[in-house]
Design a protein around this motif. Sequence first.
Motif, short mmCIF file in Angstrom:
data_model
loop_
_atom_site.label_atom_id
_atom_site.label_comp_id
_atom_site.label_asym_id
_atom_site.label_seq_id
_atom_site.Cartn_x
_atom_site.Cartn_y
_atom_site.Cartn_z
N VAL A 105 3.78 0.66 5.93
CA VAL A 105 4.21 -0.69 5.55
C VAL A 105 4.79 -1.30 6.89
O VAL A 105 4.46 -2.20 7.69
CB VAL A 105 5.20 -0.67 4.74
CG1 VAL A 105 6.05 -2.00 4.66
CG2 VAL A 105 4.62 -0.60 3.25
N LEU A 157 0.41 -2.40 7.44
CA LEU A 157 -0.50 -2.32 6.31
C LEU A 157 -0.03 -3.39 5.40
O LEU A 157 1.11 -3.36 5.15
CB LEU A 157 -0.59 -1.02 5.56
CG LEU A 157 -1.52 -0.62 4.53
CD1 LEU A 157 -2.92 -1.14 5.13
CD2 LEU A 157 -1.53 0.76 4.14
N TRP A 158 -0.71 -4.02 4.85
CA TRP A 158 -0.56 -4.87 3.71
C TRP A 158 0.40 -4.32 2.59
O TRP A 158 -0.08 -3.19 2.24
CB TRP A 158 -1.76 -5.72 2.95
CG TRP A 158 -2.52 -6.53 3.95
CD1 TRP A 158 -2.23 -7.55 4.38
CD2 TRP A 158 -3.45 -6.08 4.98
NE1 TRP A 158 -3.27 -8.03 5.49
CE2 TRP A 158 -4.04 -6.92 5.63
CE3 TRP A 158 -4.27 -4.60 4.87
CZ2 TRP A 158 -5.15 -6.77 6.43
CZ3 TRP A 158 -5.54 -4.57 5.68
CH2 TRP A 158 -5.91 -5.68 6.37
N VAL A 159 1.58 -4.86 2.26
CA VAL A 159 2.30 -4.09 1.38
C VAL A 159 1.72 -3.59 -0.02
O VAL A 159 2.13 -2.49 -0.31
CB VAL A 159 3.60 -4.87 1.28
CG1 VAL A 159 4.48 -4.21 0.11
CG2 VAL A 159 4.48 -5.15 2.66
N PRO A 160 1.10 -4.71 -0.49
CA PRO A 160 0.50 -4.26 -1.79
C PRO A 160 -0.49 -3.22 -1.49
O PRO A 160 -0.47 -2.19 -2.53
CB PRO A 160 -0.14 -5.65 -2.47
CG PRO A 160 -0.29 -6.47 -1.37
CD PRO A 160 0.98 -5.97 -0.45
N ILE A 161 -1.28 -3.16 -0.54
CA ILE A 161 -2.35 -1.93 -0.49
C ILE A 161 -1.54 -0.84 -0.16
O ILE A 161 -2.02 0.30 -0.66
CB ILE A 161 -3.21 -2.51 0.69
CG1 ILE A 161 -3.89 -3.73 0.61
CG2 ILE A 161 -4.05 -1.48 1.04
CD1 ILE A 161 -4.98 -3.95 -0.47
N MET A 217 -0.30 0.49 -3.57
CA MET A 217 -1.50 1.16 -4.43
C MET A 217 -2.08 2.41 -3.86
O MET A 217 -2.46 3.32 -4.52
CB MET A 217 -2.57 -0.02 -4.39
CG MET A 217 -2.21 -1.00 -5.21
SD MET A 217 -3.61 -2.14 -5.65
CE MET A 217 -2.95 -3.75 -5.73
N LEU A 218 -2.30 2.28 -2.52
CA LEU A 218 -2.68 3.57 -1.76
C LEU A 218 -1.85 4.83 -1.97
O LEU A 218 -2.63 5.84 -2.25
CB LEU A 218 -3.10 3.18 -0.39
CG LEU A 218 -4.22 4.07 0.29
CD1 LEU A 218 -5.48 3.75 -0.33
CD2 LEU A 218 -4.04 3.42 1.87
N PHE A 255 0.39 -9.98 -6.97
CA PHE A 255 -0.55 -8.79 -6.47
C PHE A 255 0.51 -7.88 -6.23
O PHE A 255 0.23 -6.47 -6.30
CB PHE A 255 -1.37 -9.18 -5.55
CG PHE A 255 -2.57 -8.22 -5.24
CD1 PHE A 255 -3.37 -8.13 -6.30
CD2 PHE A 255 -2.73 -7.52 -3.82
CE1 PHE A 255 -4.48 -7.46 -6.24
CE2 PHE A 255 -3.90 -6.91 -4.07
CZ PHE A 255 -4.78 -6.68 -4.87
N LEU A 256 1.63 -8.15 -5.61
CA LEU A 256 2.56 -7.30 -5.02
C LEU A 256 3.15 -6.48 -6.67
O LEU A 256 3.57 -5.23 -6.46
CB LEU A 256 3.85 -7.91 -4.60
CG LEU A 256 3.92 -7.91 -3.11
CD1 LEU A 256 5.06 -8.66 -2.40
CD2 LEU A 256 4.15 -6.37 -2.38
#
Lengths: 182, 437
Positions: free
Chosen positions: B18, B22-26, B29-30, B293-294
Amino acid sequence: MYDTHLPKWFLSFRSVVDMLTNLLNVLGTLLIVAVMLLVNADVIGRVFFSAPISGVPEIVSMSIVAIVFLQVAQAFRKGRLTRTEAVLDFFEKRTPRFRQVLELMFSFAAIALIWQLFWASQPLFMKAWVRGTYEGTVGDFTAPIWPVKLIILIGCAALLVQLTLHAGTAAFRLFAKNGTQT
Amino acid sequence: MSPFEIGMASFGTMVVMVYFGLWVPIALMLSSFVGVWMIKGSPVLAGKLLALAASETISSYFFGVVPLFIMMGFIVSVTGMGRDAFDVANHVFRRIRGGLGIGTVGANAIFAAITGISIASAAVFTRIAVPEMTRHGYNKRFAVGVVAGSSVLGMLIPPSLLLILYGLLTEQSVGDLFIAGVIPGLLLAFVFCLSIFLVALIKPSLIGDKIDLKANDEDVLSTREVMSKGLPLTALIGLVLGGIYGGFFTPIEAGAIGCSGAIVIGLIRRALSFSDFREVLTDTGLVTASISFLIIAAQMYSRMLALSGVPAGFGNFVATAEIGYWGVILAYVLLVILMGTILDSSSIMLILVPLMLPVLALMQVDLIWFGIVTIIAVEIGLLTPPFGISVFVIKSSLDDPTITLGDIFIGAAPFAVLMLIVLGLVLAFPSLVTALL
């Protein structure tokens, strides 16, 4: 935009995809308005005519999922997906290529992840479609849930395409001649 | 590796990713996907968890509040109701030293009661209040500082998007959270006003070299003007907050009614054109999508954490480490403020709160009070460099290249300190939060 060194075919492909993403975005937006009007109508019906609309909670809860997945690709495209650019900007100034490397890595990671999400969501849609599952109570209000599950799939697919474009853009910039990152 | 170690490792990796952008939601999830995969040894199972979280987390009536309150906030921003709030507040405070500064805080407090997004307040009042203050001899750093500082009121005084988020995350009543935010919000506004007044009295050169007090008399409004500017605001606040507190509406209904109320007011005043409305709708959609999405991502992540036993282990560690109740709370607040220098408010909440919940349950912390503490601590981050969203928004809505980002950060710093003081008061006197409940 810094599109000067992106190939033509890539740009025209991107504009088609963006149009579709935009369309999904508009649909999601209209759905928000519809939800707002519906809840208003429910309140007015309840207060003034003691005739509430049945199924409002079910419709709202299904719509919200649809709203999010219809718009997520556009949100990504417009840079609204939450991220911190402080460190990225730091690299941008010193070694611009490293930023593109990071963008590329992040895009690949995101593609792999959303791909998983897409595949794992498919059975949920199939189940809803084949069995005809619904929300609500029989006799009062029922709505099939497969459209929402389908929208999740569409939203994931649209996000995958946008992520791929993002990766492509980063790759073209990374391998651009002379490293001119104008 | 034991599940606990896997949980810790994926948490650590996620935080590093983060920070790198990197996109926070991704990232959430990752780390959940990989975490569950390693704990359960099955990528298929991990994928299933992902899909279930995506289709079920936000599929709830209560999530309707998210788009509706965002939309209402955007509508009132374009319909000129911020200007009204500013005029009325200045009318009230015109005789007081530092009146324009106090008026800006007051206007923000009023505006906060009809909008739930800090960045909306920051953008609106940069355009309205900053030119007015500089015209009256306030220095620019102070002018932008007041706007930045008081924009945080938007998230504390209900309705508030962050309180809604916290409520959804911890399964607390959004209505209760809204009530709890009232006193701390008003207290913060009062502390801001008092400090501006004292500085204007003791060392006026700090806020402006040549403030002309006389000039304020040109702002006098007739009673009729005050009514016509104040009435729509009062009506909307009464409709939305009164409706929730009076038990007439659920928060979702209040959001929807508030939207149509704001649209009607905008149409009557001819301040809401079709293109404005389209822009409002687009923004609403994009913000809703990114926030939701978050939330989906945070849900997956807290399931992964629960599976790994990290929060429980963390709770045991805290219980046995004897750093005690205050040790935990203060460490948490410090961590939130530190993360706030880089990350945005909702991400910090979504990352830290699931980790803290079992610990809080163990210590029997009041989750409503904890929510308000979290919001204030998180909102300090809006004002702190290098990454302060309010400050960025002000810079981008300003047409004045002579004011640098640095100026705004310096101007906002005293307000961040005042927020710390109010945070201390809320920590020391929990009844500030619970009094109205």
